[in-house]
Design an enzyme around this catalytic site. Structure first.
Site, PDB file in Angstrom:
ATOM      1  CB  SER A   8      -0.905   0.013   1.229  1.00  0.00           C
ATOM      2  OG  SER A   8      -1.450   1.306   1.367  1.00  0.00           O
ATOM      3  CG  HIS A  33      -3.803  -1.502  -1.753  1.00  0.00           C
ATOM      4  ND1 HIS A  33      -4.910  -2.232  -2.129  1.00  0.00           N
ATOM      5  CD2 HIS A  33      -4.206  -0.713  -0.729  1.00  0.00           C
ATOM      6  CE1 HIS A  33      -5.937  -1.899  -1.355  1.00  0.00           C
ATOM      7  NE2 HIS A  33      -5.543  -0.965  -0.500  1.00  0.00           N
ATOM      8  CG  ASP A  35      -5.161   2.507   0.670  1.00  0.00           C
ATOM      9  OD1 ASP A  35      -6.101   1.709   0.550  1.00  0.00           O
ATOM     10  OD2 ASP A  35      -4.037   2.181   1.097  1.00  0.00           O
ATOM     11  CG  MET A  37      -8.404   7.359   2.357  1.00  0.00           C
ATOM     12  SD  MET A  37      -7.443   7.422   3.865  1.00  0.00           S
ATOM     13  CE  MET A  37      -6.698   5.796   3.853  1.00  0.00           C
ATOM     14  CG  HIS A  66      -9.302   0.260  -0.659  1.00  0.00           C
ATOM     15  ND1 HIS A  66      -8.708   0.006   0.564  1.00  0.00           N
ATOM     16  CD2 HIS A  66     -10.642   0.265  -0.436  1.00  0.00           C
ATOM     17  CE1 HIS A  66      -9.660  -0.124   1.486  1.00  0.00           C
ATOM     18  NE2 HIS A  66     -10.836   0.043   0.910  1.00  0.00           N
ATOM     19  CG  MET A  68     -11.342   3.401   1.984  1.00  0.00           C
ATOM     20  SD  MET A  68      -9.770   3.338   2.848  1.00  0.00           S
ATOM     21  CE  MET A  68      -8.663   3.399   1.451  1.00  0.00           C
ATOM     22  CG  MET A 137     -11.877  -2.775   4.900  1.00  0.00           C
ATOM     23  SD  MET A 137     -10.361  -2.365   4.002  1.00  0.00           S
ATOM     24  CE  MET A 137      -9.419  -1.461   5.247  1.00  0.00           C
ATOM     25  CG  ASP A 175      -6.413  -2.785   2.917  1.00  0.00           C
ATOM     26  OD1 ASP A 175      -5.322  -2.572   3.463  1.00  0.00           O
ATOM     27  OD2 ASP A 175      -7.019  -1.947   2.211  1.00  0.00           O
TER      28      ASP A 175
HETATM   29  C1  DX5 Z   1      -6.488   1.564   5.405  1.00  0.00           C
HETATM   30  C2  DX5 Z   1      -6.018   1.303   3.998  1.00  0.00           C
HETATM   31  C3  DX5 Z   1      -4.920   0.324   3.945  1.00  0.00           C
HETATM   32  C4  DX5 Z   1      -3.665   0.790   4.627  1.00  0.00           C
HETATM   33  C5  DX5 Z   1      -2.948  -0.403   5.130  1.00  0.00           C
HETATM   34  O1  DX5 Z   1      -7.563   2.414   5.384  1.00  0.00           O
HETATM   35  O2  DX5 Z   1      -7.075   0.806   3.208  1.00  0.00           O
HETATM   36  O3  DX5 Z   1      -4.643  -0.103   2.616  1.00  0.00           O
HETATM   37  O4  DX5 Z   1      -2.826   1.531   3.787  1.00  0.00           O
HETATM   38  O5  DX5 Z   1      -1.882   0.019   5.880  1.00  0.00           O
HETATM   39  P1  DX5 Z   1      -1.201  -0.897   6.966  1.00  0.00           P
HETATM   40  O6  DX5 Z   1      -0.686  -2.108   6.238  1.00  0.00           O
HETATM   41  O7  DX5 Z   1      -0.129  -0.033   7.529  1.00  0.00           O
HETATM   42  O8  DX5 Z   1      -2.257  -1.277   7.981  1.00  0.00           O
HETATM   43 ZN    ZN Z   2      -6.536  -0.172   1.218  1.00  0.00          ZN
END
Ligand code: DX5
Ligand code: ZN
Length: 222
Positions: A8, A33, A35, A37, A66, A68, A137, A175
């Site tokens: 990630s 990956h 993320d 947000m 991903h 969010m 998750m 994840d």
């Molecule tokens: C959390 C994200 C993850 C995050 C994981 O909201 O969706 O992908 O980056 O990070 P670690 O591996 O540090 O928990």
């Molecule tokens: Zn993620």
């Protein structure tokens, strides 16, 4: 199938992003990956289109995006244009999940759905034949570096049983809080894709750490 590793980039050094993308490219990782947000669905804001376009220019491995965010339908075509291979939306953010998954596939991407830790598997039971990936998750989304929520391996096991029962072919991704301490048990439970942020990027040797995760659950690592 051997399981896949998706580092990630949320845990990368954003001031030297190209270096971290290059590390993932050199390593035995399979996907990047990414993320996204929006500060609404989750309390945090990460990065958006221009940054993902820049990552894409340095990446040849598939982009696993991903989302969010609220109302992800608004951006499906944007992510197709950014060359996302997998686009994952949250079930909690989709009123018309069946339609959203179909739209993602129509745009040429693999359709994924993510479930928050409190969200039961039955919330996606009716669409298991309409998706390519389920992301379980194992932390509450929004931040990297959180503690893995125990009980997730059991959820993965139950999803894996549902997949077998329905003869489905979707991938199971986990994840949040994933690292060398729990990778093997997640793979044993049925996980196909392990997302790892801090455990990879904060490691002394990130490339070697990817190799450890890649070998987890096989004879190479006990
Ligand atoms: C959390 C994200 C993850 C995050 C994981 O909201 O969706 O992908 O980056 O990070 P670690 O591996 O540090 O928990
Ligand atoms: Zn993620």
């Amino acid at each position: 199938m051997a399981h896949l590793i998706a580092p990630s980039l949320l845990a990368a050094d954003f001031a030297h992003l190209a270096n971290d993308v290059a590390m993932v490219e050199r390593s035995s990782a399979d996907w990047h990956h990414i993320d996204v947000m929006d500060g609404l669905f989750v309390p945090n804001i990460s990065y958006g289109m221009p940054v993902i376009a820049a990552i894409g220019r340095h990446a040849s491995k598939p982009l696993d995006v991903h989302l969010m965010i609220e109302q992800p339908d608004r951006y499906i075509q944007h992510f197709a244009d950014l060359n996302a291979a997998v686009l994952t939306v949250h079930v909690e953010a989709c009123t018309h999940l069946h339609r959203t998954l179909a739209a993602i596939r129509e745009a040429g991407m693999k359709a994924g759905v993510a479930l928050n830790p409190h969200t039961p598997l039955h919330s996606i039971e009716e669409v298991l034949g309409n998706l390519d990936l389920v992301c379980i998750m194992s932390v509450n989304p929004g931040f990297g570096g959180q503690k893995f929520i125990e009980g997730t391996a059991d959820k993965v096991c139950r999803l894996s049983a549902l997949r077998k029962e329905g003869q489905h072919e979707f991938l199971i991704e986990v994840d949040g809080g994933v690292g060398r301490q729990n990778a093997a048990s997640l793979v044993d439970a049925g996980a196909d894709v392990l997302v790892a942020g801090s455990s990879v990027f904060k490691a002394e040797d990130p490339e070697a750490e990817v190799a450890v995760l890649k070998a987890a659950g096989t004879a190479l690592v006990q």
